[in-house]
Motif scaffolding. Structure first.
Motif, PDB file in Angstrom:
ATOM      1  N   VAL A  18       1.465  12.246  -1.425  1.00 38.71           N
ATOM      2  CA  VAL A  18       0.628  11.345  -0.638  1.00 38.71           C
ATOM      3  C   VAL A  18      -0.182  10.347  -1.477  1.00 38.71           C
ATOM      4  N   ASP A  19      -0.813  10.817  -2.555  1.00 41.12           N
ATOM      5  CA  ASP A  19      -1.639   9.918  -3.367  1.00 41.12           C
ATOM      6  C   ASP A  19      -0.837   8.736  -3.896  1.00 41.12           C
ATOM      7  N   GLY A  20       0.404   9.001  -4.292  1.00 43.12           N
ATOM      8  CA  GLY A  20       1.229   7.924  -4.799  1.00 43.12           C
ATOM      9  C   GLY A  20       1.817   7.086  -3.675  1.00 43.12           C
ATOM     10  N   GLY A  21       2.273   7.769  -2.622  1.00 41.48           N
ATOM     11  CA  GLY A  21       2.964   7.085  -1.531  1.00 41.48           C
ATOM     12  C   GLY A  21       2.067   6.135  -0.755  1.00 41.48           C
ATOM     13  N   PHE A  22       0.807   6.491  -0.650  1.00 41.38           N
ATOM     14  CA  PHE A  22      -0.135   5.626   0.053  1.00 41.38           C
ATOM     15  C   PHE A  22      -0.215   4.272  -0.662  1.00 41.38           C
ATOM     16  N   THR A  23      -0.353   4.330  -1.986  1.00 44.75           N
ATOM     17  CA  THR A  23      -0.405   3.097  -2.771  1.00 44.75           C
ATOM     18  C   THR A  23       0.926   2.358  -2.709  1.00 44.75           C
ATOM     19  N   THR A  24       2.021   3.110  -2.710  1.00 46.09           N
ATOM     20  CA  THR A  24       3.328   2.464  -2.624  1.00 46.09           C
ATOM     21  C   THR A  24       3.408   1.594  -1.374  1.00 46.09           C
ATOM     22  N   GLY A  25       2.929   2.149  -0.254  1.00 38.94           N
ATOM     23  CA  GLY A  25       2.932   1.378   0.983  1.00 38.94           C
ATOM     24  C   GLY A  25       2.122   0.109   0.836  1.00 38.94           C
ATOM     25  N   ALA A  26       0.927   0.240   0.257  1.00 38.03           N
ATOM     26  CA  ALA A  26       0.070  -0.931   0.068  1.00 38.03           C
ATOM     27  C   ALA A  26       0.738  -1.941  -0.858  1.00 38.03           C
ATOM     28  N   ALA A  27       1.358  -1.441  -1.921  1.00 36.86           N
ATOM     29  CA  ALA A  27       1.977  -2.325  -2.907  1.00 36.86           C
ATOM     30  C   ALA A  27       3.157  -3.085  -2.302  1.00 36.86           C
ATOM     31  N   VAL A  28       4.024  -2.342  -1.612  1.00 36.12           N
ATOM     32  CA  VAL A  28       5.209  -2.979  -1.020  1.00 36.12           C
ATOM     33  C   VAL A  28       4.791  -4.043  -0.004  1.00 36.12           C
ATOM     34  N   SER A  84       0.373   3.685   6.592  1.00 36.53           N
ATOM     35  CA  SER A  84      -1.079   3.686   6.630  1.00 36.53           C
ATOM     36  C   SER A  84      -1.643   2.903   5.442  1.00 36.53           C
ATOM     37  N   GLY A  85      -1.075   3.121   4.253  1.00 37.69           N
ATOM     38  CA  GLY A  85      -1.519   2.387   3.066  1.00 37.69           C
ATOM     39  C   GLY A  85      -1.347   0.894   3.234  1.00 37.69           C
ATOM     40  N   SER A  86      -0.235   0.491   3.832  1.00 30.67           N
ATOM     41  CA  SER A  86       0.005  -0.943   4.012  1.00 30.67           C
ATOM     42  C   SER A  86      -1.005  -1.538   4.993  1.00 30.67           C
ATOM     43  N   LEU A  87      -1.340  -0.773   6.026  1.00 32.45           N
ATOM     44  CA  LEU A  87      -2.298  -1.278   7.018  1.00 32.45           C
ATOM     45  C   LEU A  87      -3.702  -1.364   6.416  1.00 32.45           C
ATOM     46  N   VAL A  88      -4.072  -0.336   5.645  1.00 28.22           N
ATOM     47  CA  VAL A  88      -5.399  -0.359   5.024  1.00 28.22           C
ATOM     48  C   VAL A  88      -5.503  -1.543   4.066  1.00 28.22           C
ATOM     49  N   ALA A  89      -4.437  -1.792   3.293  1.00 32.43           N
ATOM     50  CA  ALA A  89      -4.460  -2.921   2.368  1.00 32.43           C
ATOM     51  C   ALA A  89      -4.640  -4.238   3.131  1.00 32.43           C
ATOM     52  N   GLN A  90      -3.914  -4.373   4.235  1.00 29.33           N
ATOM     53  CA  GLN A  90      -4.037  -5.604   5.010  1.00 29.33           C
ATOM     54  C   GLN A  90      -5.421  -5.714   5.638  1.00 29.33           C
ATOM     55  N   TYR A  91      -5.966  -4.588   6.032  1.00 28.79           N
ATOM     56  CA  TYR A  91      -7.286  -4.579   6.659  1.00 28.79           C
ATOM     57  C   TYR A  91      -8.355  -5.012   5.665  1.00 28.79           C
ATOM     58  N   GLN A  92      -8.299  -4.407   4.457  1.00 32.04           N
ATOM     59  CA  GLN A  92      -9.369  -4.701   3.510  1.00 32.04           C
ATOM     60  C   GLN A  92      -9.076  -5.933   2.658  1.00 32.04           C
ATOM     61  N   GLY A  93      -7.867  -6.482   2.758  1.00 30.99           N
ATOM     62  CA  GLY A  93      -7.577  -7.735   2.084  1.00 30.99           C
ATOM     63  C   GLY A  93      -7.129  -7.607   0.643  1.00 30.99           C
TER      64      GLY A  93
END
Ligand SMILES: Nc1ncnc2c1ncn2[C@@H]1O[C@H](COP(=O)(O)OP(=O)(O)O)[C@@H](O)[C@H]1O
Ligand SMILES: [Mg+2]
Lengths: 325, 263
Positions: A32-42, A193-202
């Motif tokens: 999870v710790d890695g995958g969350f960031t992966t989502g944000a990164a992608v 979830s990571g991708s959404l959080v990244a988009q939310y916080q910019g």
């Protein structure tokens, strides 16, 4: 406060993913710790390169599926202990995430994201409840999907895999395949979830996933400590509420003067409390469903070797009261 | 229906713990044969069933079910042909799922499991009818968690789940041993009924000689990984418990004299 609730709803997808592995498959998955960031990164890189944000979020989900599949393969096919398999994928993802992003941080502030419309009209993070309303619908939609899935033939096989693997194998299900599928779906949700959080916080940041598994576990454990986990419906709903509660608790702790760097220890302490308190004598009087599962019945061994501790039987006294999911 | 040829299995070969569990076993079950299996502890009965079910791979020999070679298949791959009930009543059901969900899992034995809702209205009705045959009121408890059932109820449910999809082989490994005598009698009766109703080919291990004699059409006795007695039909029907005991005594006697010879 509104921001905390909105974030809680976005993190709820991650928490639902953790629920799938931790409760349904009984697998503590550190991917999870890695995958969350992966989502944000992608999602971040895709959006910066002009990809439609919805497509970018979908790509994040798929990347998460891949991450979970790798942990699943390491665990089932390479026979690596579950915790270690998750850690290995997590560490590998840390490098991969930096490769994907090309730098430790990507700004999305000037980009078109799923939330830029809401943000521009002042419906997010401000004084309006519209954002909460919309994000609640999103979280509930995923909640409904999970609940539906766990009641399909496939979902039942997955639940039985976590509940009694020997039994489900005797009905023709490959428990390995179920674990891989569960880990994939779980990490797909985590990455989304990571991708959404990244988009939310910019922004997307290479460290934003650190401690995410603990936050996810905290959401699952806190939510279910309050709402119980009598049925899949209740258990999964509790996870979403738990995620919001968790963010609110963190928000209040910060407001009370704690430093943002302290949030990790708050998370850890919350999880420890939620796990330890129910074991104490006083709490034992609480109905069983509110207590953590006490290894209710170690069912699995069955017929392979004669079982010296086969429960003796009595109609007056049910074998146990394991009514949790 | 079931054909075992030259099956041998040794655990921990070549070590001090070496255990020869099965030695060159040949066994053929015709369709609708109901074979009871007795033998002392460690005779290899469970190992035999585990090899049939694919839970353990034999060192040598082949297993065929209905003419199909299944020697190399693992347990879940064999599961479409085989129904199983274990000794431990907790082993055959999922405690944190409801009765109807457990039955739905069982109904998909060997079939593809997709994204259809598992418990439909039609299935509920069907499950109710199946449960009613157990005569324990479980048909009114479809939504109850299986973990709440007593051992006898769970074992009855396991038996139903193992049989109602008509597997080609039914394997029972001392499935009444953990129950009190009354419940054991009930589960024994249900076993006979279900095997009869679904025309199942059955291999049943039991420690109860009375049961081994009254049930089924054929009896085998195992000792030290070998089948040392195999009686069927009228010969079996004519047998009494003392005859079996005498047979046991015989082997033990032979063993003793062997040892004295060696000494
Ligand atoms: N999984 C196993 N690992 C090692 N030895 C085993 C295993 N299963 C059975 N054995 C050994 O094989 C022999 C036969 O055991 P088993 O088939 O369980 O006998 P039974 O069911 O007739 O009592 C015993 O000596 C037992 O110790
Ligand atoms: Mg045995």
């Amino acid at each position: 406060m509104i921001t905390a609730v909105e974030l809680g709803l976005l993190y709820a997808l991650m928490a639902l993913g953790v629920y799938l592995t931790f409760r349904i498959l009984e697998f503590a998955d550190l991917t999870v710790d890695g995958g969350f960031t992966t989502g944000a990164a992608v999602a971040g890189v895709s959006i910066v390169n002009g990809v439609d944000p919805l497509v970018a979020s979908g790509a994040a989900f798929v990347a998460g599926l891949g991450a979970g599949t790798i942990t699943g393969l390491l665990h089932t096919k390479a026979n690596i202990d579950g915790l270690l398999a998750g850690i290995l994928t997590q560490i590998a993802l840390y490098s991969i995430n930096l490769r994907i992003m090309g730098k430790p941080n990507i700004s999305l502030l000037r980009e078109d994201t799923l939330f830029s419309g809401l943000r521009a009209s002042g419906h997010l993070g401000g004084s309006s409840y519209v954002g909460i309303g919309i994000l609640s619908l999103v979280a509930l939609a995923f909640l409904a999907l999970i609940i539906w899935f766990l009641h399909t033939d496939l979902g039942l096989a997955m639940r039985a895999t976590g509940d009694n693997s020997e039994m489900i194998r005797s009905f023709g299900v490959s428990t390995d395949a179920q674990k891989i599928l569960g880990l994939a779906l779980s990490n797909g949700l985590v990455a989304l979830s990571g991708s959404l959080v990244a988009q939310y916080q910019g922004f997307a940041d290479s460290t934003m996933g650190i401690g995410m598994i603990v936050a996810g576990l905290a959401s699952v454990i806190i939510g279910q400590a309050i709402f119980g986990r009598l049925t899949v419906f209740r258990a999964a709903f509790a996870v979403v509420v738990g995620s919001v509660l968790y963010r609110v608790v963190i928000f209040l702790a910060l407001k009370a003067g704690l430093n943002p760097n302290d949030t990790k220890i708050i998370s850890a302490v919350l999880v420890v409390l939620a796990l330890v308190l129910p074991q104490m004598g006083f709490f034992k009087r609480i109905p069983a469903r509110f207590r953590p599962r006490n290894g209710a019945q170690t069912a699995a061994t069955g017929g392979t070797v004669d079982d010296p501790v086969a429960p003796s039987e009595s109609d007056a006294e049910p074998a146990a009261a394991p009514k949790e999911q | 229906m079931l054909q075992l040829t030259g099956i041998s299995k040794t655990f921990f070969p070549g070590t001090v713990n070496e255990r020869r569990a099965l030695v060159d076993i040949d066994l053929h079950l015709k369709e609708r044969d109901f074979v009871t299996v007795i033998g002392s502890n460690g005779a290899g009965k469970s190992t035999l069933l585990n090899i049939v079910s694919g839970s353990i791979r034999a060192d040598q020999g082949t297993v065929a079910i209905g003419g199909r070679d299944v020697t190399k298949l693992t347990d879940f791959q064999c599961a479409s042909y085989i129904g199983r009930v274990f000794q431990n009543p907790s082993a055959g059901t999922a405690p944190h799922m409801t009765i109807k969900e457990n039955l739905a899992v069982a109904q998909q034995r060997g079939r593809r499991r997709g994204l259809r809702l598992a418990v439909t209205k039609a299935r509920r009705e069907q499950f109710k009818q199946e449960l009613a045959t157990l005569e324990q009121g479980l048909e009114n408890r479809l939504d109850d968690w299986v973990g709440l059932l007593s051992g006898g109820q769970r074992q009855s449910l396991s038996l139903l789940m193992a049989t109602f999809t008509h597997p080609q082989i039914l394997l029972l490994d001392e499935h009444t041993a953990a129950l009190d005598p009354q419940r054991a009698a009930l589960v024994t009766r249900l076993t006979a009924e279900l095997v009869e109703r679904h025309h199942l080919t059955t291999l049943m291990v039991t420690h109860n000689m009375e049961q081994a004699l009254t049930m089924g059409n054929r009896l085998i006795m195992m000792h030290q990984g070998k089948i040392i007695m195999d009686v069927a039909g009228e010969e079996k029907a004519a047998m009494k418990v003392p005859d079996l005991l005498a047979a046991f005594e015989n082997i033990r006697g032979a063993e003793l004299s062997d040892r004295t010879l060696l000494a």
